[in-house]
Scaffold this motif. Structure first.
Motif, PDB file in Angstrom:
ATOM      1  N   ALA A   1       3.446  -4.530   3.067  1.00 12.41           N
ATOM      2  CA  ALA A   1       4.408  -3.405   3.262  1.00 12.41           C
ATOM      3  C   ALA A   1       3.469  -2.256   3.130  1.00 12.41           C
ATOM      4  O   ALA A   1       2.870  -2.160   1.788  1.00 12.41           O
ATOM      5  CB  ALA A   1       5.614  -3.291   2.483  1.00 12.41           C
ATOM      6  N   VAL A   2       3.573  -1.100   4.019  1.00 14.08           N
ATOM      7  CA  VAL A   2       3.091   0.396   3.780  1.00 14.08           C
ATOM      8  C   VAL A   2       4.058   1.222   3.576  1.00 14.08           C
ATOM      9  O   VAL A   2       5.102   1.281   4.208  1.00 14.08           O
ATOM     10  CB  VAL A   2       2.259   0.796   5.105  1.00 14.08           C
ATOM     11  CG1 VAL A   2       1.787   2.015   4.832  1.00 14.08           C
ATOM     12  CG2 VAL A   2       1.036  -0.331   5.274  1.00 14.08           C
ATOM     13  N   PHE A   3       4.091   2.042   2.529  1.00  9.11           N
ATOM     14  CA  PHE A   3       5.020   3.073   2.050  1.00  9.11           C
ATOM     15  C   PHE A   3       4.202   4.339   2.159  1.00  9.11           C
ATOM     16  O   PHE A   3       3.363   4.691   1.646  1.00  9.11           O
ATOM     17  CB  PHE A   3       5.421   2.867   0.486  1.00  9.11           C
ATOM     18  CG  PHE A   3       6.337   1.744   0.398  1.00  9.11           C
ATOM     19  CD1 PHE A   3       7.692   1.726   0.457  1.00  9.11           C
ATOM     20  CD2 PHE A   3       5.853   0.475   0.162  1.00  9.11           C
ATOM     21  CE1 PHE A   3       8.383   0.661   0.066  1.00  9.11           C
ATOM     22  CE2 PHE A   3       6.378  -0.732  -0.276  1.00  9.11           C
ATOM     23  CZ  PHE A   3       7.844  -0.708  -0.348  1.00  9.11           C
ATOM     24  N   ASP A   4       4.567   4.903   3.400  1.00 14.26           N
ATOM     25  CA  ASP A   4       3.741   6.096   3.672  1.00 14.26           C
ATOM     26  C   ASP A   4       4.437   7.664   3.405  1.00 14.26           C
ATOM     27  O   ASP A   4       5.545   7.925   3.698  1.00 14.26           O
ATOM     28  CB  ASP A   4       3.639   6.270   5.397  1.00 14.26           C
ATOM     29  CG  ASP A   4       2.808   7.433   5.682  1.00 14.26           C
ATOM     30  OD1 ASP A   4       2.220   8.238   4.750  1.00 14.26           O
ATOM     31  OD2 ASP A   4       2.630   7.679   7.023  1.00 14.26           O
ATOM     32  N   CYS A   5       3.932   7.893   1.995  1.00 14.07           N
ATOM     33  CA  CYS A   5       4.522   8.951   1.455  1.00 14.07           C
ATOM     34  C   CYS A   5       3.501  10.380   1.649  1.00 14.07           C
ATOM     35  O   CYS A   5       3.844  11.122   0.744  1.00 14.07           O
ATOM     36  CB  CYS A   5       4.740   8.618  -0.148  1.00 14.07           C
ATOM     37  SG  CYS A   5       5.634   7.101  -0.345  1.00 14.07           S
ATOM     38  N   THR A   6       2.929  10.215   2.614  1.00 12.18           N
ATOM     39  CA  THR A   6       2.053  11.511   2.943  1.00 12.18           C
ATOM     40  C   THR A   6       3.115  12.152   3.847  1.00 12.18           C
ATOM     41  O   THR A   6       4.036  11.716   4.570  1.00 12.18           O
ATOM     42  CB  THR A   6       0.892  11.126   3.715  1.00 12.18           C
ATOM     43  OG1 THR A   6       1.224  10.475   4.919  1.00 12.18           O
ATOM     44  CG2 THR A   6       0.018  10.223   2.964  1.00 12.18           C
ATOM     45  N   VAL A   7       2.899  13.657   3.767  1.00 12.94           N
ATOM     46  CA  VAL A   7       3.595  14.679   4.586  1.00 12.94           C
ATOM     47  C   VAL A   7       3.452  14.418   5.980  1.00 12.94           C
ATOM     48  O   VAL A   7       2.050  14.553   6.258  1.00 12.94           O
ATOM     49  CB  VAL A   7       3.558  15.887   3.854  1.00 12.94           C
ATOM     50  CG1 VAL A   7       4.402  17.002   4.880  1.00 12.94           C
ATOM     51  CG2 VAL A   7       4.290  16.083   2.586  1.00 12.94           C
ATOM     52  N   PRO A   8       4.163  14.260   7.082  1.00  8.78           N
ATOM     53  CA  PRO A   8       3.858  14.761   8.560  1.00  8.78           C
ATOM     54  C   PRO A   8       3.239  15.905   8.875  1.00  8.78           C
ATOM     55  O   PRO A   8       3.605  16.940   8.244  1.00  8.78           O
ATOM     56  CB  PRO A   8       5.018  14.513   9.309  1.00  8.78           C
ATOM     57  CG  PRO A   8       5.980  13.781   8.329  1.00  8.78           C
ATOM     58  CD  PRO A   8       5.574  14.243   6.724  1.00  8.78           C
TER      59      PRO A   8
ATOM     60  N   VAL B   1       0.898  -0.973  -0.175  1.00  7.19           N
ATOM     61  CA  VAL B   1       0.021   0.241  -0.223  1.00  7.19           C
ATOM     62  C   VAL B   1       1.012   1.112  -0.073  1.00  7.19           C
ATOM     63  O   VAL B   1       1.962   1.317   0.810  1.00  7.19           O
ATOM     64  CB  VAL B   1      -0.784   0.034   1.112  1.00  7.19           C
ATOM     65  CG1 VAL B   1      -1.598   1.335   1.211  1.00  7.19           C
ATOM     66  CG2 VAL B   1      -1.783  -1.116   1.113  1.00  7.19           C
ATOM     67  N   LEU B   2       0.555   2.206  -0.978  1.00  7.89           N
ATOM     68  CA  LEU B   2       1.288   3.468  -1.252  1.00  7.89           C
ATOM     69  C   LEU B   2       0.461   4.479  -0.695  1.00  7.89           C
ATOM     70  O   LEU B   2      -0.721   4.665  -1.326  1.00  7.89           O
ATOM     71  CB  LEU B   2       1.840   3.381  -2.515  1.00  7.89           C
ATOM     72  CG  LEU B   2       2.666   5.041  -2.733  1.00  7.89           C
ATOM     73  CD1 LEU B   2       4.075   4.943  -1.969  1.00  7.89           C
ATOM     74  CD2 LEU B   2       2.948   4.970  -4.288  1.00  7.89           C
TER      75      LEU B   2
END
Length: 485
Positions: free
Chosen positions: A449-456, A388-389
């Protein structure tokens, strides 16, 4: 492409005036290897390079091993934009259209005017049909886009689902059914009664029907008729007619209908090796040692019929599988109270294994955690989902360039990668094997896997994408009115 097509021919007619959307190949080609070799450049990944997403391709004259030449169509759903456009919407809108259709289904009806759908009876000889053979390793000719309609004898509920079927002879097919899914349950119910299951296999259907048949069970449960979902998606009920030789119904507008009975008898999928036909993830399929047989009792077709097929690996099958999966993912997230803006089941993952989630602007630091937990929930809920991206609302999820840009500039592996080890997976992915990873407890399990490409949330001011300034263009002056003399 604003009007929903009522059949396959209407769908092709909507593409005809659009540049580059439909290619016609008038040259005669053999069904064995010729169609697939010619189409390969347009199949798109996961088909082997060189390839890229291309037009729908109508081969006007395809020659079977014996019998007359007939038309074969490939690639109608070869791009997400074209597939959604056939239903009058965008790729982002189509999953929501599917959710609306599930919520308000329109049941099928008997055809009010059967003469509207004239059919001819063909000889019961599958080997005379232009069924493509893709590689010289294939077990035989495969119906790759055959939609099987059957009614569960216990529940009375119809099921329409697409299955891979290998031609074993003039009047027999082997069929692969996913264990525990609706068709297999109906088949088991018929066997308990000591009788075969009557079926109608369709080749060449309108987009609303075919897309509805590819929806996962989590979206369309066993007690809901896929044809009712298709009717709502199309804006008009699907019309049915009675089969001529078995106690079953068929979809009136289908190009080909193969009537038959799903028997208790079994046969090997391949009589000359261990290979089936290329699978949608891009690798050669393994032939099953014993599969149920369909005994064909009749074949009917419209005048000058079009046999629709897919290439196995390629954009088309991934697109067909992906839209229903996206709707199911959005539904799960909505029920959790963490709705995403959009979901995109990427074609590189066969429309199932790779899910892109687009999230609205975060309202506080708690949303950092909510995004990751929601992504993990998708991986736990959907067996086939492997990656999941997650991206923000300023990323174009239909653009591979934008997704890679988000990965490069909004992802740190030590902070933003979450691994879920040894989960139930999907055996057709060859990496999901104990020989590949000793950490897996069995074949068909996988690390997700989770690839968290959101901005903190706390860093959001540092990640603003600049927009080019629009020049100020003064409004044109209106000519002065002439002065009266």
């Amino acid at each position: 492409m604003s009007r929903t097509p009522v059949d396959l021919r209407h769908a092709l007619a909507t593409l005809d005036p659009l540049p580059g959307e439909l290619v016609r190949v008038p040259a005669e080609l053999p069904a064995r290897y010729g169609v697939s070799a010619h189409y390969a450049r347009w199949a798109g990944a996961p088909a082997a390079p060189p390839t890229g997403a291309g037009p729908a391709v109508l081969f006007d004259r395809v020659r079977p091993d014996h019998g007359p030449t007939r038309a074969v169509l490939m690639g109608l759903y070869g791009t997400r934009r074209r597939a959604a456009g056939l239903l009058g919407c965008t790729p982002a809108e189509l999953p929501h259209r599917l959710l609306d259709a599930v919520a308000a289904p329109r049941p099928p009806v008997p055809a009010h005017d059967p003469s509207r759908w004239p059919r001819e009876t063909l000889p019961v000889d599958l080997t005379a049909l232009p069924v493509p053979v893709l590689t010289d390793e294939d077990a035989g000719p495969y119906l790759t886009l055959g939609a099987v309609l059957a009614t569960d004898p216990d529940t009375g509920v119809r099921n329409l689902s697409v299955h891979r079927m290998c031609v074993q002879g003039p009047d027999s097919l082997t069929i692969w059914m996913v264990p525990g899914r609706d068709l297999e349950l109906a088949y088991q119910a018929a066997l308990r009664r000591g009788s075969p299951l009557p079926v109608a296999v369709h080749l060449g259907l309108c987009p609303a029907v075919l897309l509805s048949s590819c929806c996962p069970t989590s979206l369309v449960p066993p007690d809901l008729d896929e044809l009712a979902v298709a009717g709502a998606l199309a804006g008009q009920p699907v019309e049915l007619l009675p089969c001529r030789t078995v106690d079953a119904e068929f979809i009136a507008h289908a190009e080909y209908v193969i009537e038959g009975e799903l028997l208790a008898d079994r046969a090997p999928e391949s009589r000359h090796g261990t290979v089936a036909t290329p699978e949608f993830l891009g690798y050669q399929g393994r032939a099953h040692p014993a599969l149920p047989l369909i005994r064909v009792t009749a074949i009917t077709a419209r005048e000058s019929p079009i046999l629709q097929a897919v290439s196995g690996p390629g954009h088309e099958q991934s697109v067909l599988l992906g839209f229903g999966m996206e709707a199911a993912v959005l539904d799960v997230l909505r029920r959790r109270g963490t709705p995403a803006l959009a979901a995109h089941c990427h074609t590189a993952g066969g429309g199932q294994l790779m899910v892109v989630l687009q999230w609205p602007a975060k309202r506080g630091p708690e949303d950092d955690v909510a995004v990751r937990l929601a992504a993990e929930a998708v991986l736990e809920q959907f067996r086939m989902a492997k990656l999941v991206l997650c991206v923000d609302d300023d990323v174009d999820i239909e653009s591979d360039q934008d997704l890679w840009w988000a990965m490069v500039t909004r992802f740190q592996a030590d902070q933003d990668l979450r691994v879920l080890p040894d989960r139930e997976g999907f055996p057709l992915d060859p990496s999901q094997h104990t020989g590949y990873s000793p950490s897996l407890s069995a074949d068909g399990r996988t690390a997700k896997a989770v690839f968290d490409c959101t901005v903190p949330y706390a860093q959001r001011a540092r990640f603003i994408r600049p927009r080019f300034t629009e020049p100020s263009i003064p409004a044109p002056r209106r000519p002065a009115a002439p002065r009266p003399r």
